[in-house]
Scaffold this active site. Structure first.
Site, PDB file in Angstrom:
ATOM      1  N   ASN A 116      39.079  50.705  48.724  1.00 48.84           N
ATOM      2  CA  ASN A 116      37.830  50.182  49.266  1.00 48.84           C
ATOM      3  C   ASN A 116      37.540  48.786  48.744  1.00 48.84           C
ATOM      4  OD1 ASN A 116      35.070  49.898  47.643  1.00 48.84           O
ATOM      5  ND2 ASN A 116      36.342  51.421  46.569  1.00 48.84           N
ATOM      6  N   PHE A 120      29.303  46.442  47.139  1.00 49.22           N
ATOM      7  CA  PHE A 120      27.919  46.792  46.777  1.00 49.22           C
ATOM      8  C   PHE A 120      26.978  46.747  47.988  1.00 49.22           C
ATOM      9  CE2 PHE A 120      28.162  45.314  42.020  1.00 49.22           C
ATOM     10  CZ  PHE A 120      29.038  46.344  41.757  1.00 49.22           C
ATOM     11  N   THR A 183      33.231  42.474  44.051  1.00 46.51           N
ATOM     12  CA  THR A 183      32.237  41.404  43.995  1.00 46.51           C
ATOM     13  C   THR A 183      32.865  40.238  43.235  1.00 46.51           C
ATOM     14  OG1 THR A 183      30.350  42.911  44.046  1.00 46.51           O
ATOM     15  CG2 THR A 183      29.965  40.719  43.132  1.00 46.51           C
ATOM     16  N   ASN A 247      36.460  52.837  36.648  1.00 49.80           N
ATOM     17  CA  ASN A 247      36.236  52.395  38.020  1.00 49.80           C
ATOM     18  C   ASN A 247      37.575  52.414  38.768  1.00 49.80           C
ATOM     19  OD1 ASN A 247      34.924  51.160  40.298  1.00 49.80           O
ATOM     20  ND2 ASN A 247      33.567  50.084  38.883  1.00 49.80           N
TER      21      ASN A 247
END
Length: 344
Positions: A116, A120, A183, A247
């Site tokens: 993915n 956010f 990000t 993560n």
């Protein structure tokens, strides 16, 4: 039935489209009288041996849903009824943002994983807080917080504080997300100086409250041992409650999915079984090198009860699932809880 019949049908369509379709279907179904009670009867394992006391909170079981599935806190009650001991919402940012252009969520079927680059996408911390005010009592919720994409790193602390103050009345713990690969520049905040500054200030903010709430740090699996040593120092020096490891990974090593397919997808973080061994290694390293000085929530590649037990034996106090929920279906928390009971 889920894996044999439903999953092949769902996998014929775009992953993000199906995600929204499934979450809408869950919301609709749980409005039908009797469905929530029936779901709890099917999926919730009530056994005192599953209870865990971690960073001052009592968890009914150690199997949680990781951030990313319910970004906007729209399904907390329903997901709890599927057997999860705690739900982590987010990542939320102070202001709503659309995230990266679609498509941005991809299945790696040969790996039973996901890739993915969501970025956010969320409706903002304020609206999430408002929805959480109406959740059913007794459900433990974590608030995973981040910065807006257009906020410079030097002002990132302001974004984390805004999210903290919006969510403080309605969550049970916080997770500082500086480890998403989606990000631009965010992972630079994992460096010792900026990360220490952010965590110290958030720790001060929670300690100023009448009832402080735990603050955790979510880290990337791609850190070196030297960087993990820095993480141990930072957690110790700032006094935060613990770490979530890990993560998604930017590594493509060991993927079974055709390399040309992966290259065509492009940038993003990989989750699921390809992450399992590295996430477990990070948990083990942190636990051993710190002497078990702080709790760890283990996440990354948990598709089976054995995967969850592996994380716990490596040093995790609690575990979280995301990709496994997609591939294994709504009974995954129950299966893991039953295995934990049988394994003592």
């Amino acid at each position: 039935m889920y894996k044999r019949i439903l999953l092949p049908i769902l996998f014929r369509f775009d992953a993000e489209t199906i995600h929204h379709l499934v979450t809408s279907a869950i919301k609709f179904a749980f409005r039908i009288p009797g469905v929530p009670a029936l779901a709890r009867r099917w999926f919730v394992v009530n056994d005192p041996r599953l209870e865990r006391r971690v960073f001052g909170l009592t968890f009914p079981n150690p199997v949680g849903l990781a951030a990313g599935f319910d970004k906007n806190a729209e399904l907390v009650d329903e997901l709890s009824d599927l057997g999860f001991g705690f739900i982590e919402i987010g990542t939320v940012t102070p202001r709503p943002q659309a995230g990266n252009p679609r498509p941005r969520l991809f299945r790696l079927k040969a790996d039973r994983g996901l890739l993915n680059r969501m970025g956010f996408n969320n409706k903002g911390a304020g609206p999430a807080a408002e929805r959480l005010r109406h959740r059913r009592a007794g459900i433990l919720v974590g608030g995973n917080i981040g910065k807006n994409k257009d906020t410079p790193n030097e002002n990132a602390l302001d974004d984390y504080l805004l999210c903290f103050h919006d969510l403080f009345p309605v969550v049970d713990y916080f997770v500082v997300n500086v480890s998403s690969p989606n990000t631009p520049g965010l992972r630079a905040l994992q460096e010792k100086e900026p990360l220490t500054r952010i965590l110290q200030r958030l720790q001060q903010a929670t300690q100023q409250q009448a009832r402080p709430k735990p603050i955790l740090l979510k880290i990337a699996p791609d850190l070196t041992n030297r960087q993990l040593d820095d993480i141990i120092d930072i957690v110790t020096s700032t006094g935060i409650a613990g770490v979530i490891a890990t993560n998604t990974t930017i590594s493509r090593e060991g993927l079974r999915t055709n390399s040309r397919t992966v290259e065509a997808i492009g940038a993003g973080g990989v989750s699921g079984p390809p992450l399992r061994e590295r996430a477990t290694a990070v948990i083990r390293y942190l636990h051993q090198q710190s002497g078990g000085a702080f709790p760890i929530i283990g996440v990354g590649g948990i598709n089976t009860a054995d995967d969850a037990l592996e994380k716990i034996r490596a040093g995790a106090s609690l575990v979280q699932i995301y990709t496994g929920f997609i591939y294994e279906g709504p009974g995954i928390a129950k299966k893991i809880c039953e295995s934990l009971v049988s394994n003592g």
